[in-house]
Design an enzyme around this catalytic site. Sequence first.
Site, PDB file in Angstrom:
ATOM      1  N   LYS A 272       3.855   7.906  -3.873  1.00 16.63           N
ATOM      2  CA  LYS A 272       4.674   6.682  -3.859  1.00 16.63           C
ATOM      3  C   LYS A 272       5.054   6.291  -5.280  1.00 16.63           C
ATOM      4  O   LYS A 272       4.201   6.156  -6.145  1.00 16.63           O
ATOM      5  CB  LYS A 272       3.899   5.552  -3.182  1.00 16.63           C
ATOM      6  CG  LYS A 272       4.581   4.186  -3.229  1.00 16.63           C
ATOM      7  CD  LYS A 272       3.796   3.118  -2.460  1.00 16.63           C
ATOM      8  CE  LYS A 272       4.383   1.724  -2.651  1.00 16.63           C
ATOM      9  NZ  LYS A 272       3.605   0.668  -1.953  1.00 16.63           N
ATOM     10  N   ASP A 277       7.104  -3.665  -7.313  1.00 13.13           N
ATOM     11  CA  ASP A 277       7.123  -4.137  -5.932  1.00 13.13           C
ATOM     12  C   ASP A 277       7.036  -5.666  -5.910  1.00 13.13           C
ATOM     13  O   ASP A 277       5.958  -6.237  -5.989  1.00 13.13           O
ATOM     14  CB  ASP A 277       5.942  -3.515  -5.153  1.00 13.13           C
ATOM     15  CG  ASP A 277       5.965  -3.924  -3.684  1.00 13.13           C
ATOM     16  OD1 ASP A 277       6.971  -4.523  -3.252  1.00 13.13           O
ATOM     17  OD2 ASP A 277       4.981  -3.613  -2.974  1.00 13.13           O
ATOM     18  N   LYS A 284       6.525 -11.439  -2.567  1.00 13.64           N
ATOM     19  CA  LYS A 284       5.080 -11.593  -2.744  1.00 13.64           C
ATOM     20  C   LYS A 284       4.781 -12.957  -3.364  1.00 13.64           C
ATOM     21  O   LYS A 284       5.609 -13.495  -4.100  1.00 13.64           O
ATOM     22  CB  LYS A 284       4.543 -10.504  -3.687  1.00 13.64           C
ATOM     23  CG  LYS A 284       4.423  -9.132  -3.065  1.00 13.64           C
ATOM     24  CD  LYS A 284       3.810  -8.153  -4.054  1.00 13.64           C
ATOM     25  CE  LYS A 284       3.715  -6.765  -3.443  1.00 13.64           C
ATOM     26  NZ  LYS A 284       2.814  -6.680  -2.279  1.00 13.64           N
ATOM     27  N   ASP A 295       2.679   0.158  -8.787  1.00 11.51           N
ATOM     28  CA  ASP A 295       2.893   0.641  -7.434  1.00 11.51           C
ATOM     29  C   ASP A 295       3.466   2.067  -7.406  1.00 11.51           C
ATOM     30  O   ASP A 295       3.873   2.555  -6.360  1.00 11.51           O
ATOM     31  CB  ASP A 295       3.817  -0.346  -6.693  1.00 11.51           C
ATOM     32  CG  ASP A 295       3.531  -0.406  -5.208  1.00 11.51           C
ATOM     33  OD1 ASP A 295       2.473   0.088  -4.790  1.00 11.51           O
ATOM     34  OD2 ASP A 295       4.386  -0.930  -4.469  1.00 11.51           O
ATOM     35  N   ASP A 354       8.155  -5.941   2.421  1.00 11.86           N
ATOM     36  CA  ASP A 354       7.073  -5.632   1.482  1.00 11.86           C
ATOM     37  C   ASP A 354       6.322  -4.360   1.890  1.00 11.86           C
ATOM     38  O   ASP A 354       5.515  -3.840   1.122  1.00 11.86           O
ATOM     39  CB  ASP A 354       6.111  -6.829   1.382  1.00 11.86           C
ATOM     40  CG  ASP A 354       5.222  -6.763   0.149  1.00 11.86           C
ATOM     41  OD1 ASP A 354       5.474  -5.895  -0.716  1.00 11.86           O
ATOM     42  OD2 ASP A 354       4.279  -7.562   0.059  1.00 11.86           O
ATOM     43  N   GLU A 356       7.396  -1.437   1.891  1.00 11.60           N
ATOM     44  CA  GLU A 356       8.479  -0.537   1.461  1.00 11.60           C
ATOM     45  C   GLU A 356       7.966   0.876   1.194  1.00 11.60           C
ATOM     46  O   GLU A 356       8.710   1.841   1.327  1.00 11.60           O
ATOM     47  CB  GLU A 356       9.146  -1.096   0.198  1.00 11.60           C
ATOM     48  CG  GLU A 356       8.419  -0.820  -1.139  1.00 11.60           C
ATOM     49  CD  GLU A 356       7.023  -1.450  -1.239  1.00 11.60           C
ATOM     50  OE1 GLU A 356       6.778  -2.414  -0.483  1.00 11.60           O
ATOM     51  OE2 GLU A 356       6.188  -0.973  -2.035  1.00 11.60           O
ATOM     52  N   ARG A 358       5.922   2.870   2.775  1.00  5.19           N
ATOM     53  CA  ARG A 358       5.957   3.816   3.901  1.00  5.19           C
ATOM     54  C   ARG A 358       7.383   4.240   4.233  1.00  5.19           C
ATOM     55  O   ARG A 358       7.620   5.327   4.747  1.00  5.19           O
ATOM     56  CB  ARG A 358       5.232   3.204   5.113  1.00  5.19           C
ATOM     57  CG  ARG A 358       5.824   1.958   5.669  1.00  5.19           C
ATOM     58  CD  ARG A 358       4.835   1.155   6.506  1.00  5.19           C
ATOM     59  NE  ARG A 358       3.819   0.500   5.673  1.00  5.19           N
ATOM     60  CZ  ARG A 358       2.827  -0.253   6.156  1.00  5.19           C
ATOM     61  NH1 ARG A 358       2.708  -0.440   7.465  1.00  5.19           N
ATOM     62  NH2 ARG A 358       1.964  -0.814   5.357  1.00  5.19           N
TER      63      ARG A 358
HETATM   64  N1  BES Z   1       2.275  -2.187  -2.987  1.00  7.15           N
HETATM   65  C1  BES Z   1       1.759  -2.949  -1.922  1.00  7.15           C
HETATM   66  C2  BES Z   1       0.272  -2.711  -1.671  1.00  7.15           C
HETATM   67  C3  BES Z   1      -0.670  -3.127  -2.763  1.00  7.15           C
HETATM   68  C4  BES Z   1      -1.247  -4.358  -2.764  1.00  7.15           C
HETATM   69  C5  BES Z   1      -1.041  -2.229  -3.749  1.00  7.15           C
HETATM   70  C6  BES Z   1      -2.148  -4.705  -3.740  1.00  7.15           C
HETATM   71  C7  BES Z   1      -1.930  -2.586  -4.728  1.00  7.15           C
HETATM   72  C8  BES Z   1      -2.495  -3.815  -4.730  1.00  7.15           C
HETATM   73  C9  BES Z   1       2.498  -2.634  -0.631  1.00  7.15           C
HETATM   74  O1  BES Z   1       3.819  -2.243  -0.757  1.00  7.15           O
HETATM   75  C10 BES Z   1       2.475  -3.862   0.202  1.00  7.15           C
HETATM   76  O2  BES Z   1       2.945  -4.858  -0.238  1.00  7.15           O
HETATM   77  N2  BES Z   1       1.907  -3.750   1.369  1.00  7.15           N
HETATM   78  C11 BES Z   1       1.817  -4.851   2.258  1.00  7.15           C
HETATM   79  C12 BES Z   1       1.963  -4.297   3.654  1.00  7.15           C
HETATM   80  C13 BES Z   1       2.172  -5.321   4.717  1.00  7.15           C
HETATM   81  C14 BES Z   1       3.458  -6.075   4.525  1.00  7.15           C
HETATM   82  C15 BES Z   1       2.174  -4.590   6.025  1.00  7.15           C
HETATM   83  C16 BES Z   1       0.462  -5.514   2.090  1.00  7.15           C
HETATM   84  O3  BES Z   1      -0.516  -4.843   1.787  1.00  7.15           O
HETATM   85  O4  BES Z   1       0.402  -6.729   2.223  1.00  7.15           O
HETATM   86 ZN    ZN Z   2       4.303  -1.359  -2.593  1.00 10.81          ZN
HETATM   87 ZN    ZN Z   3       5.162  -3.915  -0.869  1.00 10.42          ZN
END
Ligand code: BES
Ligand code: ZN
Ligand code: ZN
Length: 506
Positions: A272, A277, A284, A295, A354, A356, A358
């Site tokens: 990734k 992000d 966020k 990220d 968020d 993104e 996947r």
């Molecule tokens: N990049 C984030 C995940 C992340 C969070 C990495 C904290 C490192 C530290 C990812 O893209 C994300 O925001 N995932 C969401 C998924 C949800 C919307 C299903 C998450 O973890 O809240």
């Molecule tokens: Zn992310």
């Molecule tokens: Zn994200």
Amino acid sequence: MIVNLFTDAPGTLQTEALVLFVRDGQRPRYIKELEQQIPPLALASFKAKFGETLLAFPAKGTVKRILLVGLGDSATDRDPVEVFRRALGIGMKFLTKQGVLDVAVYIGAIFDESFDDRFDAIIREAIVISLIAPYGYEKHRSKKEDSTELRSFTWVAPLARTKEKLATLLKEACVIADSVRIARDLVNAPSNVMTPAALARAAKQLVESQPTLSCTVFDQKKLASAGFGGILAAAQGSDAEPQLITLEYLPAGQAGKSEQVKTKKTVVLVGKGVTFDSGGINLKPERGMNEMHMDMAGGAAVLATVYAAAALQLPIHVVGVVPAVENMPSGTASKPGDIITSKSGLTIEVANTDAEGRIILADALTHAAAFKPDLIIDCATLTGAALVALGEERAALLGNNQKLIDSVLDVGRQTGELLWQLPIDDDYREHVKSDSADVKNLGKKGNAGVIAGAAFLEKFVSKDTPWAHIDLAGPAMRSEPGAYQPKGGTGWGVRLLTAFLEKESQ
Ligand code: BES
Ligand code: ZN
Ligand code: ZN
């Protein structure tokens, strides 16, 4: 930095500092001649608790400083090699922080015969740790702090290993340490510097020193004409153009079109590469957003590992695929509820912008299949849920093939880059079913977030291809320094994936 090998008696070495290790309750008998140079009172008060240090200045001789580092007792469920890695990291940081930048390390007899089959690996690892423990990301400071970077490192090894063998281990260790540092630098770079285009340039730069590497980059135009709908959708809120980076290593003598090479095993690593992000329209919260330049840690680990495979000349075909985008909110951004068509043809309901990672990985996994891989591993900071579940200590591991998963778990234990398996089954596959599209990028009520992420990715991998998914959102970045890890980007995954490739090439 200069790296040396010294195979005579440790006491005859000319050095600023020599690091030695002592187990709890044991006098350092194996360093008799040096011990005599440490003031007896100081030595008597040294208990060799884990991480305890004693710095002594011998009155005579060629060793200017002796640093004893305690290994503690064996009453811990940590792997003894990991305990040693940490003690070594503590010792290296202790000295370099004081400006002692010419350091020698001697491990003497701290590992008994029961470690014989791991001993070469331990030596190599010890050198890697010595070289990665002193690390700081100082690129953007105009006033350079007093450097804590090593100037020279000497491995002291009057051991039952040939000089040739030791020299090889030393050379390999330098490659692996360089690779870890490459990944850390990429992760630590801020998002205004490390844009998708900059990440692509960094990948191309790796090719310059390794003629067995080649790099192709698909820009926005190419991605559009080839139908990479996921990558385009995740990037469309940003002014920064998306890039799909492919870094390929073909062992020497196998040059030619990769599609035609079927003589060796092919491993595709997918990483990734979200260079920032923000969450997109599902913005966020303020807390932690400033860290979201990390990220792309999965992508960084993948690029650095492909570089390591080339520099180590492993007899295996390795392809790194890194989709790089910036996830931003704007008038052109993807919106919750959008339905997009991925490269595979499957439609995706963007339930949350968020999630993104996947979406871009879906396209990257489809691209990976074009290399007809024997196996695929993807590496991604995919979910905050992985960090919540396992902390910064372990990455989550899921996949469609238990043999591959067991192998990755095993390499994790060997390298100290630990993972923990979570399941995927039909009950969890339900979580990513969509009412309106083929698949949804969000699970049920935010539950089982790590598994929902993997269940989504699984849709884009052929059942016949062994695939493992590593969610490294926890260990990719540290909130405080570890024994041999810095605060910030850790380069986690490079040692793991390199060791995995070495195992696959045997
Ligand atoms: N990049 C984030 C995940 C992340 C969070 C990495 C904290 C490192 C530290 C990812 O893209 C994300 O925001 N995932 C969401 C998924 C949800 C919307 C299903 C998450 O973890 O809240
Ligand atoms: Zn992310
Ligand atoms: Zn994200």
